[in-house]
Design a protein around this motif. Structure first.
Motif, short mmCIF file in Angstrom:
data_model
loop_
_atom_site.label_atom_id
_atom_site.label_comp_id
_atom_site.label_asym_id
_atom_site.label_seq_id
_atom_site.Cartn_x
_atom_site.Cartn_y
_atom_site.Cartn_z
N SER A 18 15.04 15.82 10.33
CA SER A 18 15.12 14.54 11.03
C SER A 18 13.81 14.11 11.66
O SER A 18 13.59 12.92 11.90
N GLU A 19 12.91 15.05 11.92
CA GLU A 19 11.74 14.75 12.72
C GLU A 19 10.81 13.76 12.04
O GLU A 19 10.42 12.74 12.61
N THR A 20 10.41 14.04 10.79
CA THR A 20 9.45 13.18 10.12
C THR A 20 10.02 11.79 9.87
O THR A 20 9.37 10.78 10.16
N ARG A 21 11.22 11.71 9.36
CA ARG A 21 11.80 10.40 9.06
C ARG A 21 12.06 9.60 10.34
O ARG A 21 11.99 8.37 10.32
N ASN A 22 12.37 10.27 11.42
CA ASN A 22 12.58 9.57 12.68
C ASN A 22 11.28 8.96 13.22
O ASN A 22 11.32 8.04 14.04
N ALA A 23 10.14 9.48 12.77
CA ALA A 23 8.85 9.02 13.29
C ALA A 23 8.17 8.00 12.39
O ALA A 23 7.08 7.53 12.73
N LEU A 24 8.78 7.63 11.27
CA LEU A 24 8.12 6.74 10.32
C LEU A 24 7.87 5.35 10.90
O LEU A 24 6.94 4.65 10.48
N TYR A 25 8.69 4.94 11.87
CA TYR A 25 8.53 3.59 12.42
C TYR A 25 7.18 3.43 13.13
O TYR A 25 6.71 2.31 13.34
N HIS A 26 6.54 4.52 13.47
CA HIS A 26 5.24 4.44 14.15
C HIS A 26 4.16 3.85 13.24
O HIS A 26 3.21 3.24 13.75
N ILE A 27 4.26 4.05 11.92
CA ILE A 27 3.22 3.54 11.03
C ILE A 27 3.71 2.39 10.17
O ILE A 27 2.96 1.86 9.35
N HIS A 28 4.97 2.00 10.31
CA HIS A 28 5.52 0.85 9.58
C HIS A 28 4.99 -0.44 10.20
O HIS A 28 5.08 -0.64 11.41
N ASN A 29 4.40 -1.32 9.35
CA ASN A 29 3.92 -2.61 9.88
C ASN A 29 4.62 -3.80 9.25
O ASN A 29 4.35 -4.95 9.63
N GLY A 30 5.49 -3.55 8.25
CA GLY A 30 6.24 -4.64 7.64
C GLY A 30 5.43 -5.51 6.71
O GLY A 30 5.97 -6.47 6.14
N GLU A 31 4.17 -5.20 6.51
CA GLU A 31 3.32 -6.00 5.62
C GLU A 31 2.95 -5.19 4.38
O GLU A 31 3.62 -5.25 3.38
N ASP A 32 1.86 -4.41 4.47
CA ASP A 32 1.50 -3.59 3.32
C ASP A 32 2.02 -2.17 3.45
O ASP A 32 1.99 -1.41 2.48
N LEU B 119 0.83 -1.20 0.00
CA LEU B 119 0.00 0.00 0.00
C LEU B 119 0.86 1.25 0.00
O LEU B 119 0.63 2.17 -0.80
N LEU B 120 1.86 1.31 0.88
CA LEU B 120 2.67 2.50 1.06
C LEU B 120 4.10 2.08 1.37
O LEU B 120 4.32 1.22 2.24
N VAL B 121 5.08 2.68 0.66
CA VAL B 121 6.47 2.31 0.87
C VAL B 121 7.34 3.54 0.93
O VAL B 121 7.00 4.61 0.42
N PHE B 122 8.49 3.36 1.57
CA PHE B 122 9.56 4.35 1.56
C PHE B 122 10.85 3.65 1.96
O PHE B 122 10.85 2.78 2.84
N LYS B 123 11.93 4.05 1.33
CA LYS B 123 13.25 3.55 1.70
C LYS B 123 14.25 4.69 1.51
O LYS B 123 14.42 5.19 0.39
N GLY B 124 14.90 5.10 2.60
CA GLY B 124 15.82 6.21 2.50
C GLY B 124 16.56 6.46 3.80
O GLY B 124 16.44 5.71 4.77
#
Length: 774
Positions: free
Chosen positions: A305-319, A291-296
């Motif tokens: 740094s703020e937004t990228r540091n917070a991405l793990y909150h919505i990462h589920n490793g599936e979609d 559904l949604l991806v990012f790699k960087g």
């Protein structure tokens, strides 16, 4: 009694003292305000911004209604929230927005330092076209001049691509006295002082230009500004009244309808052509894996740094796969946090291209600067960009409606991104993905297209009375192929007929190109005029006399039931056959060589077919191209096969707009090549139309005996008898494909025949009877 008087006197005195105190406060605030206006020129603009600020209140059904903010003291700088939240309204029904979160920009500089930087660079922040641009220089047309490089000048490969794109465009002039716009030879792309591409003496070199004039009528290109750790807007020199074509443009410093926001692109970005998009326009998208991806990169400290540091909150490793790594830079281990090792390990498990091409949405968060390479990468991959970069003026936002191709989010609403993307329906996803492909191909796939789009936007401002509207910019084939000098009405362009429900005119104009003398009443051109004039669909016949011999008397031409006009070419050049003569009033043009052999039935049937495909070339003689792997070049063939990619304009219908596009959009160097060879103008027209439509021409029924007549009149022979003819046409094909940066021709095996053609029924039941008899 006396005590009462004393009490009254004390009360009055206290009141007077209080009024004096208030008056003193007002005087002090007024003096402070005057000091700020004198020392910080940007402050007088705050009342202007204040009038545009609104506070959003949630009032039923998720609709936000603007309410004016309460008045604030003019001595306090107002807080500007990004406008991007407005674009989330269709997706944020019932959502709540944070109102008091601080902006996360420029953390390492004080407000005074930031104001000083803006004061130094944007001294003319109120610049608009009406105040900082000299329209008088553009009275002879929109021409662009590039300053010649000085001895010892070195420019980056990217800036060389930009300058070469300008010089090869139709706007370029080598005469500064004719120029409307000037472009610097000084490389201003990278103004990061830590970069090897940074030009040290840019300020003195720019200001020493004889026509600089504080930047008036100048255009400056810039991709990177500022340096670590703050990455401010500092360019190291004063922009003055020059327009700034800048990547990562900040809405605070962006001058609307004056500056131009361009995308951030890498040094590997091709100068022409560019990679194709990864979605066919008519393809129904399958359900993608993610559904949604990012790699960087993940910045551990500093701006971005703020937004990228917070991405793990919505990462589920599936979609939803949002991967970051802090393993970059020389001293990353000094700043590593508890998540670095785990993030780095998971980061290496996924291939970026695999994620990109198998996801519906691609997250485009800000980096150190507002722009990111991820933006163009997502467009090309047909991955809908979800932009999280507060304050970013999106590329070419003046003309491009990004709501049709991207979701513009808010960094403060990161946790709502998953629900927003899941709420987008399949039909909307298809429309967004198709628009990403159109925008990528039309404006972003190469450096040349980015530069040309920039120049076309400026030309629309200069010639505002003939500028493109939103439909021309945001629908196929795009603003670069829809020239407003031809018409500002979309209904006049063939590729918008279907969108607007318009049909082409019911008659055509025959244009016959003549290069040999008229010797007898039974010459081929006379027979051709008589056959075409018999058609009830023919409005007029125009003969282009490009022969070296004198123009024959009117009595030498046949009498016809339709108007016959003979135009003698002034230059006698081959490219002049496609000149947009004002006498041509019908939508359809029947282009004919003087040696074409066509009956009235063939002409009328081809015109009937063209009315269903007015944006394409429809005709009889077909040719094809192929890739010669032995010579690593394109080849040209006239073999009669089921496969073709060109319909020659010796006997073909097309829309009259292509005359205008051919004359005014093709570089003069290519027209010179065509005229020098006295050949290939028909191939160039096929290249141009296929580049616009992305579709092949259409071949119609053709009698078996049809072939180019090998004429031999006087001392001249037809070009078809020239043994070098095919070699020249192969050279032309490779020259034209190099100009475009790609091969636009599309192969087809479709041929359209009349109803009942060759069927075993009575000839009386067939409309186009003569075609079968020939």
């Amino acid at each position: 009694m006396q005590a009462k008087k004393r009490y009254l006197l004390v009360s009055v005195g206290a009141g007077l003292l209080f009024l004096v105190y208030l008056w003193g406060l007002q005087i002090g605030e007024f003096q402070q305000q005057q000091y700020q206006y004198q020392h910080f020129p940007q402050y007088p603009q705050y009342p202007q911004y204040h009038q545009q600020e609104y506070q959003y209140h949630h009032q039923g059904q998720g609709v936000y209604r603007p309410q004016p903010l309460p008045q604030r003291s003019p001595s306090r700088p107002p807080r500007h929230w990004p406008e991007s939240t407005e674009l989330l309204e269709p997706y944020l029904e019932g959502g709540e927005q944070e109102e008091d979160s601080p902006q996360l920009h420029h953390q390492h500089t004080s407000p005074h330092e930031r104001r000083a930087i803006c004061d130094n660079i944007y001294k003319n922040k109120r610049c608009r076209m009406e105040t900082c641009f000299d329209f008088a220089r553009c009275q002879s047309g929109f021409r662009v001049y590039v300053y010649p490089p000085l001895r010892g000048d070195q420019v980056s490969d990217t800036y060389h691509k930009i300058l070469s794109s300008v010089k090869e465009s139709r706007f370029y002039t080598s005469d500064p006295s004719r120029a409307c716009l000037f472009i610097l030879a000084v490389d201003t792309l990278d103004r990061d002082q830590l970069s090897a591409q940074y030009v040290q003496n840019a300020r003195s070199r720019i200001q020493s230009l004889p026509t600089w004039n504080d930047g008036r009528n100048h255009l400056i290109f810039n991709l990177y500004s500022g340096t670590w750790p703050d990455y401010t807007e500092d360019l190291g020199f004063e922009v003055g009244q020059a327009m700034l074509a800048k990547a990562s443009a900040d809405v605070v410093n962006f001058r609307p309808n004056f500056d131009i926001s361009i995308p951030l692109f890498s040094k590997e970005h091709p100068v022409r052509g560019g990679g194709i998009g990864h979605l066919t326009l008519n393809e129904a998208p399958p359900s993608r894996k993610y559904l949604l991806v990012f790699k960087g990169k993940r910045y551990l400290t500093g701006i971005g740094s703020e937004t990228r540091n917070a991405l793990y909150h919505i990462h589920n490793g599936e979609d939803i796969v949002l991967l970051t790594t802090c393993k970059h830079g020389k001293d990353w281990e000094k700043h590593k946090d508890s998540r670095c090792d785990r993030d780095n390990q998971e980061y290496s498990k996924f291939d970026y291209q695999e994620l990109l091409h198998n996801s519906t949405f691609c997250l485009v968060p800000r980096g150190r600067r507002l722009g990111s390479f991820r933006f163009l990468e997502a467009l090309q991959a047909a991955c809908i960009p979800v932009i999280l970069s507060n304050g970013w003026e999106l590329p070419f936002s003046e003309v491009i409606d990004w709501r049709k191709a991207a979701i513009v989010g808010d960094e403060r609403l990161l946790l709502q991104v998953p629900s927003i993307t899941r709420s987008v329906g399949r039909d909307r996803i298809l429309a967004l993905r198709q628009q990403t492909q159109f925008l990528w191909d039309a404006y972003f796939s190469s450096v040349a297209k980015i530069v040309l789009t920039t120049l076309e936007v400026i030309q629309d401002r200069v010639d505002s009375h003939v500028s493109r509207n939103q439909l021309l910019w945001n629908s196929l084939p795009g603003g670069l192929y829809a020239l407003p000098q031809y018409s500002t009405d979309p209904a006049q362009f063939p590729f918008y007929y279907a969108v607007l429900g318009k049909s082409p005119s019911q008659q055509f104009t025959a244009v016959i190109h003549t290069v040999t003398p008229l010797q007898a009443q039974l010459s081929p051109v006379v027979k051709l005029i008589i056959a075409v004039a018999k058609s009830k669909l023919c409005a007029q016949i125009v003969v282009l006399w490009n022969c070296d011999k004198p123009l024959p008397a009117r009595s030498k031409w046949p009498s016809t039931s339709v108007p016959l006009t003979v135009i003698e070419g002034q230059t006698k050049l081959m490219s002049s056959r496609f000149f947009p003569h004002d006498i041509i009033l019908t939508d359809a043009v029947l282009s004919l060589d003087e040696d074409a052999v066509l009956s009235t039935n063939e002409v009328e049937f081809a015109f009937t077919v063209w009315q269903s495909f007015p944006e394409r070339i429809v005709g009889y003689p077909a040719r094809s191209h192929y890739w010669d792997s032995a010579r690593s070049r394109w080849g040209y063939t006239s073999k009669w096969t089921n496969d073709y990619s060109m319909v020659l304009t010796g006997a073909a219908f097309y829309h009259r707009y292509y005359h205008y596009l051919f004359t005014h959009s093709v570089p003069a160097s290519l027209l010179t090549t065509v005229d020098h060879m006295a050949n290939c103008e028909d191939i160039l027209m096929n290249f141009l139309v296929s580049a616009v439509t992305k579709q092949p021409p259409i071949k119609v029924t053709q009698k078996k005996q049809y072939k180019e007549t090998m004429m031999s009149q006087g001392s001249k022979t037809s070009q078809w008898a020239d043994p070098d003819h095919f070699a020249q046409r192969q050279t032309c094909m490779n020259t034209f494909s190099h100009w475009l940066g790609f091969m636009p021709l599309v192969h087809s095996q479709m041929r359209l025949d009349p109803v009942l053609f060759r069927d075993q029924v009575s000839i009386l039941r067939k409309k186009y009877r003569d075609i079968e008899r020939l």
